[in-house]
Scaffold this motif. Structure first.
Motif, PDB file in Angstrom:
ATOM      1  N   ASN A 195       0.788  -1.236   0.000  1.00 27.86           N
ATOM      2  CA  ASN A 195       0.000   0.000   0.000  1.00 27.86           C
ATOM      3  C   ASN A 195       0.819   1.285   0.000  1.00 27.86           C
ATOM      4  O   ASN A 195       0.349   2.314  -0.480  1.00 27.86           O
ATOM      5  CB  ASN A 195      -0.948   0.023   1.200  1.00 27.86           C
ATOM      6  CG  ASN A 195      -2.042  -1.003   1.091  1.00 27.86           C
ATOM      7  OD1 ASN A 195      -2.457  -1.365  -0.004  1.00 27.86           O
ATOM      8  ND2 ASN A 195      -2.503  -1.490   2.221  1.00 27.86           N
ATOM      9  N   HIS A 196       2.030   1.235   0.519  1.00 24.84           N
ATOM     10  CA  HIS A 196       2.757   2.488   0.720  1.00 24.84           C
ATOM     11  C   HIS A 196       4.101   2.585   0.014  1.00 24.84           C
ATOM     12  O   HIS A 196       4.666   3.676  -0.060  1.00 24.84           O
ATOM     13  CB  HIS A 196       2.961   2.735   2.214  1.00 24.84           C
ATOM     14  CG  HIS A 196       1.680   2.851   2.974  1.00 24.84           C
ATOM     15  ND1 HIS A 196       0.845   3.933   2.858  1.00 24.84           N
ATOM     16  CD2 HIS A 196       1.073   1.996   3.820  1.00 24.84           C
ATOM     17  CE1 HIS A 196      -0.216   3.750   3.615  1.00 24.84           C
ATOM     18  NE2 HIS A 196      -0.100   2.569   4.214  1.00 24.84           N
ATOM     19  N   SER A 197       4.629   1.488  -0.461  1.00 25.63           N
ATOM     20  CA  SER A 197       5.939   1.529  -1.107  1.00 25.63           C
ATOM     21  C   SER A 197       5.804   1.816  -2.589  1.00 25.63           C
ATOM     22  O   SER A 197       4.777   1.536  -3.203  1.00 25.63           O
ATOM     23  CB  SER A 197       6.675   0.203  -0.911  1.00 25.63           C
ATOM     24  OG  SER A 197       6.969   0.031   0.444  1.00 25.63           O
ATOM     25  N   LYS A 198       6.850   2.328  -3.141  1.00 27.50           N
ATOM     26  CA  LYS A 198       6.895   2.600  -4.576  1.00 27.50           C
ATOM     27  C   LYS A 198       8.079   1.860  -5.180  1.00 27.50           C
ATOM     28  O   LYS A 198       9.148   1.812  -4.600  1.00 27.50           O
ATOM     29  CB  LYS A 198       7.046   4.085  -4.845  1.00 27.50           C
ATOM     30  CG  LYS A 198       5.879   4.908  -4.377  1.00 27.50           C
ATOM     31  CD  LYS A 198       6.053   6.343  -4.784  1.00 27.50           C
ATOM     32  CE  LYS A 198       5.026   7.257  -4.206  1.00 27.50           C
ATOM     33  NZ  LYS A 198       3.669   7.001  -4.509  1.00 27.50           N
ATOM     34  N   GLU A 207       4.132  -1.384 -10.833  1.00 27.52           N
ATOM     35  CA  GLU A 207       3.084  -1.826  -9.924  1.00 27.52           C
ATOM     36  C   GLU A 207       3.497  -3.156  -9.300  1.00 27.52           C
ATOM     37  O   GLU A 207       4.114  -3.985  -9.961  1.00 27.52           O
ATOM     38  CB  GLU A 207       1.803  -1.977 -10.748  1.00 27.52           C
ATOM     39  CG  GLU A 207       0.758  -2.847 -10.197  1.00 27.52           C
ATOM     40  CD  GLU A 207      -0.429  -3.007 -11.129  1.00 27.52           C
ATOM     41  OE1 GLU A 207      -1.496  -3.257 -10.585  1.00 27.52           O
ATOM     42  OE2 GLU A 207      -0.298  -2.902 -12.358  1.00 27.52           O
ATOM     43  N   ILE A 208       3.186  -3.347  -8.023  1.00 31.43           N
ATOM     44  CA  ILE A 208       3.421  -4.630  -7.377  1.00 31.43           C
ATOM     45  C   ILE A 208       2.313  -5.573  -7.824  1.00 31.43           C
ATOM     46  O   ILE A 208       1.143  -5.333  -7.570  1.00 31.43           O
ATOM     47  CB  ILE A 208       3.437  -4.497  -5.840  1.00 31.43           C
ATOM     48  CG1 ILE A 208       4.563  -3.577  -5.400  1.00 31.43           C
ATOM     49  CG2 ILE A 208       3.557  -5.873  -5.177  1.00 31.43           C
ATOM     50  CD1 ILE A 208       4.543  -3.235  -3.911  1.00 31.43           C
ATOM     51  N   MET A 209       2.686  -6.657  -8.498  1.00 27.30           N
ATOM     52  CA  MET A 209       1.700  -7.578  -9.046  1.00 27.30           C
ATOM     53  C   MET A 209       1.436  -8.773  -8.142  1.00 27.30           C
ATOM     54  O   MET A 209       0.355  -9.328  -8.136  1.00 27.30           O
ATOM     55  CB  MET A 209       2.171  -8.103 -10.406  1.00 27.30           C
ATOM     56  CG  MET A 209       2.439  -7.016 -11.424  1.00 27.30           C
ATOM     57  SD  MET A 209       0.963  -6.176 -11.949  1.00 27.30           S
ATOM     58  CE  MET A 209       0.149  -7.464 -12.834  1.00 27.30           C
ATOM     59  N   LEU A 210       2.433  -9.198  -7.389  1.00 22.72           N
ATOM     60  CA  LEU A 210       2.319 -10.393  -6.576  1.00 22.72           C
ATOM     61  C   LEU A 210       3.230 -10.262  -5.367  1.00 22.72           C
ATOM     62  O   LEU A 210       4.363  -9.805  -5.487  1.00 22.72           O
ATOM     63  CB  LEU A 210       2.755 -11.620  -7.400  1.00 22.72           C
ATOM     64  CG  LEU A 210       2.852 -12.945  -6.665  1.00 22.72           C
ATOM     65  CD1 LEU A 210       1.468 -13.449  -6.285  1.00 22.72           C
ATOM     66  CD2 LEU A 210       3.570 -13.963  -7.521  1.00 22.72           C
TER      67      LEU A 210
END
Length: 71
Positions: A30-33, A48-51
């Motif tokens: 939710n908060h990392s880039k 984007e984080i996918m998994l």
């Protein structure tokens, strides 16, 4: 110029005050880039984080105890 979609796997090691691994994963998601830099030939449009996957904590602790590269 053409558009491509790349899937890149990364490993993230963290130190946390959370007691539950699910809280760690949720906060990271939710908060990392994730940041990838543009190059002369590539313009990164989106990441984007996918998994998210977590290893067995017992295995992680065992790994660190026996890893001579860890300081």
């Amino acid at each position: 110029m053409k558009f491509e979609t790349l899937f890149i796997m990364v490993r993230v090691q963290v130190h946390t005050s959370h007691t539950q691994i699910s809280d760690v994963v949720r906060e990271i998601e939710n908060h990392s880039k994730m940041s990838l830099s543009d190059t002369d030939n590539i313009n990164v449009l989106e990441t984007e984080i996918m998994l998210s996957r977590v290893r067995n904590v017992k295995n992680i602790n065992h790994y660190h105890e026996n890893n001579s590269f860890n300081t």
